[in-house]
Scaffold this active site. Structure first.
Site, PDB file in Angstrom:
ATOM      1  CG  HIS A 180     -10.357 -32.637  14.101  1.00 39.27           C
ATOM      2  ND1 HIS A 180     -11.036 -33.312  15.100  1.00 39.27           N
ATOM      3  CD2 HIS A 180      -9.048 -32.910  14.307  1.00 39.27           C
ATOM      4  CE1 HIS A 180     -10.171 -33.935  15.879  1.00 39.27           C
ATOM      5  NE2 HIS A 180      -8.951 -33.705  15.420  1.00 39.27           N
ATOM      6  CG  HIS A 231      -4.397 -28.978   9.243  1.00 37.67           C
ATOM      7  ND1 HIS A 231      -4.801 -28.197  10.304  1.00 37.67           N
ATOM      8  CD2 HIS A 231      -4.392 -30.256   9.701  1.00 37.67           C
ATOM      9  CE1 HIS A 231      -5.038 -28.965  11.355  1.00 37.67           C
ATOM     10  NE2 HIS A 231      -4.797 -30.216  11.006  1.00 37.67           N
ATOM     11  CG  HIS A 264      -1.725 -31.821  12.160  1.00 37.26           C
ATOM     12  ND1 HIS A 264      -3.031 -32.253  12.201  1.00 37.26           N
ATOM     13  CD2 HIS A 264      -0.968 -32.935  11.997  1.00 37.26           C
ATOM     14  CE1 HIS A 264      -3.051 -33.576  12.076  1.00 37.26           C
ATOM     15  NE2 HIS A 264      -1.821 -34.006  11.952  1.00 37.26           N
TER      16      HIS A 264
END
Length: 586
Positions: A334, A388, A470
């Site tokens: 994001h 991530h 994630h």
């Protein structure tokens, strides 16, 4: 009777589980532990003739035994090493007395005539191995030391409290960054004029944000009202200063233990403050934090879906500016302007600052400029990869991250191949083996990876484990069957409907990974944490994120998009014609 000492000499370190020897008139305090976890305790020497303390390098040992030999060497045997405090050691360390004794000390010269001068001419050789020793020992003189300013200053108290006989009450520990305030207090009492000191504008900038936002004990005060307490110019200045810090660091960061690792935050400022309140915050020890003992790693997805993305990202930026080598912000899926324009952050910037997010000088774009420069992974002790999402067919070597040229955008028009970024930022683990299309993300180029691929990746890069975020595990943490992959998330009750716990990891110098969990609060207390939007809530139910394939095409020129639409229409027409022909034949 308390031993006298000179006020202008070194103050000894408080300790326990140590050993004390006398070398002539010198009291030598060796090893031990303090109330500060993993603190290296120096060898402190007290001269009973001159009432002076001196400090020397640490032997990193406690609950040990030691003795003084006739050849003016101190031997240390057994006990526990501070590098591995849970296992006893059979190693023997030897160092020469000349390293801690002045050559003109009369009592030592009388005790060992001629020895001190002889040993002073050449340093002590490494100690011989005891039976069964596993590794070579180095003398104190051989250890390479670098000078580093302490994070604390010790401020002496002018008068000794009558009701206390404790030496520790003679001093106070004051953080270096608060010495200016301490000077004002002292000067106010003594009424002595001092020269004024102009503060660094950068320090004033991050301090302004930290003083308001970093309030773990009273974080609810920062959540009242929809308006943001800082001006647009201040937020942009913070983002630009953080960008300068990011540009000086590589896309792959190397970190030593101990560390704390956080997963997805998603603009849930409340849960971040709860973690800081319960398990300590990245602030100085004098204010109840532990930044001087731990490195902090945040594994992306700082914004979107939560209602306080601005508070979250501004706090993290301020911490990064103040502690650039201790706070590490890893990029998540994001941290991309096309994603966070759709899933909450863009709308928050519009609502709270009344800005046009397409403006290049908007808060939205300045913060996303920082995201494009964020590192993609952190290596802990060259054994644990913190990333991530994970790995993929395009990300098989860790050092390939160092070849990437930032800023990095998930854009097909960019000079770099985005396939590596898709693996790092979007992939997910699966129970099957190999690589497969990722149905959860439903996007071309985004894969799932099996445990066999994780094992191959770790072996090829000489690693032991991957820690990622994630996804949203219900228990806050999910560990693979072979313990080679750990998934954590650090926000509770994801999107207000998942009832999941939140987790962060603490890894001390013992290499033991300790999960720290917090439960979700009742609905009334968490009612304003998540964005109330139907489209966002639907995506939350599926734990999905916007497709990176869609992100790429959304940035393509309008002419290219029109061509794609025409192709899709032609395909649909062909399918309809085929269906009609089949019906006619029937």
């Amino acid at each position: 009777v308390r031993a006298p000492y000179k006020a202008d000499t070194v103050i000894p370190t408080g300790r326990y589980q140590h050993k004390v020897l006398f070398v002539g008139s010198l009291l030598v305090a060796i090893g031990g532990r303090s109330n500060q976890v993993a603190e290296e305790i120096p060898v402190d020497v007290y001269d009973t003739e001159t009432s002076e303390w001196t400090s020397n390098a640490s032997v990193k040992r406690f609950r040990h035994d030691c003795w003084l030999s006739e050849d003016m060497h101190i031997y240390i045997c057994g006990g526990f090493s501070q590098d591995n405090p849970n296992l006893s050691t059979n190693a023997v360390v030897r160092f020469g007395v000349e390293g801690i004794v002045k050559a003109d000390n009369s009592s030592v010269s009388k005790l060992f005539p001629g020895t001190l001068k002889a040993t002073a001419k050449k340093s002590s050789p490494p100690g011989k191995y005891a039976k069964g020793e596993a590794s070579a020992m180095k003398t104190m003189q051989e250890e390479e030391k670098t000078f580093k300013l302490s994070n604390h200053a010790q401020v002496a108290i002018s008068s000794m409290p009558e009701d206390s006989g404790d030496f520790a009450n003679l001093v106070r520990h004051v953080s270096i960054d608060r010495l200016q305030d301490e000077a004002k207090k002292i000067v106010g009492k003594l009424k002595i004029p001092i020269s004024s000191h102009l503060p660094d504008p950068k320090d004033a900038l991050y301090s302004m944000f930290l003083n308001y936002l970093m309030r773990p004990q009273n974080y609810s005060a920062t959540l009242i009202g929809a308006t943001f307490p800082f001006k647009k110019e201040q937020v942009i200045s913070l983002a630009k200063e953080c960008l300068n810090v990011m540009k000086k660091q590589p896309p792959l960061i190397q970190v030593r233990l101990p560390v704390k690792i956080f997963g997805n935050i998603y603009g849930n400022f409340t849960d971040l403050m709860r973690f800081f309140e319960i398990w300590k915050a990245p602030t100085s020890d004098s204010s109840g934090g532990d930044i001087e003992s731990f490195a902090y790693i945040f594994l992306g997805n700082f914004v979107d879906r939560g209602t306080r993305s601005l508070e979250t990202v501004c706090l993290l930026f301020a911490l990064k500016i103040k502690y650039p080598d201790q706070v590490h912000l890893v990029r998540g899926s994001h941290e991309d302007r096309t994603v966070n324009a759709q899933y909450g952050f863009g709308e928050e910037c519009k609502r709270r600052f009344h800005e046009d997010i397409s403006d290049p000088n908007s808060i939205f774009n300045n913060i996303n400029n920082v995201f494009a420069w964020m590192p993609l992974a952190v290596m802990v002790e060259q054994k644990i990869l913190c990333v991530h999402a994970g790995i993929g067919p395009n990300f098989t070597r860790v050092d390939s991250l160092l070849k990437l040229k930032r800023p990095l955008e998930l854009d097909r028009d960019s000079p770099h191949d985005p396939s590596l970024l898709f693996d790092v930022l979007w992939s997910d683990p699966m129970p099957d083996k190999g690589y497969k299309f990722n149905p959860l993300r439903n996007s071309e180029g985004v894969v799932c990876y099996g445990s066999d691929k994780v094992a191959q990746f770790l072996a090829a890069n000489k690693l032991e484990m991957i820690v990622r975020s994630h996804e949203i595990p219900l228990e806050g943490i999910k560990v693979s069957d072979n313990s080679q992959l750990i998934t954590i998330s650090s926000c509770t009750n994801y999107c207000g409907m998942s009832n999941n716990l939140a987790c962060m990891l603490v890894i001390p110098k013992t290499f033991e990974i300790i999960p720290k969990l917090i439960p979700y609060l009742p609905d009334g207390e968490m009612s304003k944490v998540w964005i109330d939007d139907e489209d966002i809530l639907k995506s939350c139910l599926l734990y999905t994120s916007p497709s990176p394939r869609d992100l790429s095409t959304s940035r393509m020129p309008s002419s290219a998009c029109k061509k794609k639409k025409k192709k899709k229409k032609k395909k649909k027409k062909k399918k309809k014609k085929k269906k009609k022909k089949k019906k006619k034949k029937k």
